[in-house]
Motif scaffolding. Structure first.
Motif, PDB file in Angstrom:
ATOM      1  N   UNK A  67      14.886  -2.514  -5.933  1.00 49.35           N
ATOM      2  CA  UNK A  67      13.805  -1.707  -5.388  1.00 49.35           C
ATOM      3  C   UNK A  67      12.814  -2.628  -4.658  1.00 49.35           C
ATOM      4  N   UNK A  68      12.368  -2.201  -3.513  1.00 49.36           N
ATOM      5  CA  UNK A  68      11.465  -2.973  -2.669  1.00 49.36           C
ATOM      6  C   UNK A  68      10.045  -2.958  -3.259  1.00 49.36           C
ATOM      7  N   UNK A  69       9.533  -4.149  -3.626  1.00 50.93           N
ATOM      8  CA  UNK A  69       8.212  -4.254  -4.261  1.00 50.93           C
ATOM      9  C   UNK A  69       7.097  -3.848  -3.298  1.00 50.93           C
ATOM     10  N   UNK A  70       7.241  -4.142  -2.026  1.00 50.60           N
ATOM     11  CA  UNK A  70       6.209  -3.766  -1.043  1.00 50.60           C
ATOM     12  C   UNK A  70       6.136  -2.246  -0.905  1.00 50.60           C
ATOM     13  N   UNK A  71       7.294  -1.607  -0.931  1.00 50.50           N
ATOM     14  CA  UNK A  71       7.327  -0.149  -0.851  1.00 50.50           C
ATOM     15  C   UNK A  71       6.632   0.452  -2.072  1.00 50.50           C
ATOM     16  N   UNK A  72       6.902  -0.129  -3.235  1.00 47.88           N
ATOM     17  CA  UNK A  72       6.269   0.364  -4.462  1.00 47.88           C
ATOM     18  C   UNK A  72       4.749   0.176  -4.411  1.00 47.88           C
ATOM     19  N   UNK A  73       4.300  -0.958  -3.884  1.00 47.57           N
ATOM     20  CA  UNK A  73       2.855  -1.224  -3.780  1.00 47.57           C
ATOM     21  C   UNK A  73       2.191  -0.236  -2.831  1.00 47.57           C
ATOM     22  N   UNK A  74       2.834   0.035  -1.693  1.00 45.23           N
ATOM     23  CA  UNK A  74       2.288   1.005  -0.730  1.00 45.23           C
ATOM     24  C   UNK A  74       2.240   2.397  -1.352  1.00 45.23           C
ATOM     25  N   UNK A  75       3.286   2.740  -2.102  1.00 43.33           N
ATOM     26  CA  UNK A  75       3.337   4.048  -2.748  1.00 43.33           C
ATOM     27  C   UNK A  75       2.234   4.167  -3.807  1.00 43.33           C
ATOM     28  N   UNK A  76       2.009   3.105  -4.562  1.00 42.21           N
ATOM     29  CA  UNK A  76       0.951   3.110  -5.580  1.00 42.21           C
ATOM     30  C   UNK A  76      -0.422   3.238  -4.924  1.00 42.21           C
ATOM     31  N   UNK A  77      -0.635   2.540  -3.827  1.00 43.25           N
ATOM     32  CA  UNK A  77      -1.920   2.627  -3.115  1.00 43.25           C
ATOM     33  C   UNK A  77      -2.123   4.035  -2.565  1.00 43.25           C
ATOM     34  N   UNK A 108      -0.819   6.783  -3.738  1.00 46.75           N
ATOM     35  CA  UNK A 108      -1.066   7.676  -4.867  1.00 46.75           C
ATOM     36  C   UNK A 108      -2.511   7.543  -5.340  1.00 46.75           C
ATOM     37  N   UNK A 109      -3.036   6.340  -5.381  1.00 47.40           N
ATOM     38  CA  UNK A 109      -4.416   6.133  -5.808  1.00 47.40           C
ATOM     39  C   UNK A 109      -5.383   6.816  -4.841  1.00 47.40           C
TER      40      UNK A 109
END
Length: 107
Positions: free
Chosen positions: A1-11, A13-14
């Motif tokens: 899983x792409x960590x940058x994609x997860x970070x963008x998704x978390x941001x 969502x926030x």
């Protein structure tokens, strides 16, 4: 899983959670009891905004009934606010591809 994609998704969502929290402060729900004799208005964040009481309940021998109806109306409004929050949260999470049952911090 792409960590940058997860970070963008978390941001994302926030940001959406912050927007939803602001919206909830502006939305109101009404709860009623006693066939509409008592109405309580809450914001989506459960802040009490108003109470309406039928004047016939203001007799001294009706105090206990009035107290019970106020509690029931508040609980009704709170349940409606929580259902609205659950619906908005579920909709937001589905839009982001997250599982609907996932618990979010602060919710």
């Amino acid at each position: 899983m792409d960590i940058m994609k997860m970070m963008k998704q978390a941001q994302s969502m926030q940001e959406k959670m912050t927007e939803m929290q602001a919206e909830l402060a502006d939305v109101t729900v009404e709860g009623t009891a006693g066939g509409g004799m008592v109405t309580v208005t809450l914001t989506g964040k459960h802040d009490l905004k108003g109470v309406k009481i039928d004047p016939t309940l203001l007799a001294p021998d009706e105090v206990e009934i009035l107290e019970d109806l106020l509690v029931a109306a508040h609980n009704d409004a709170k349940a409606k606010a929580e259902a609205m929050l659950a619906e908005k949260t579920s909709s937001m999470m589905q839009g982001m591809g997250l599982p609907a049952g996932m618990k979010l911090p602060g919710m």
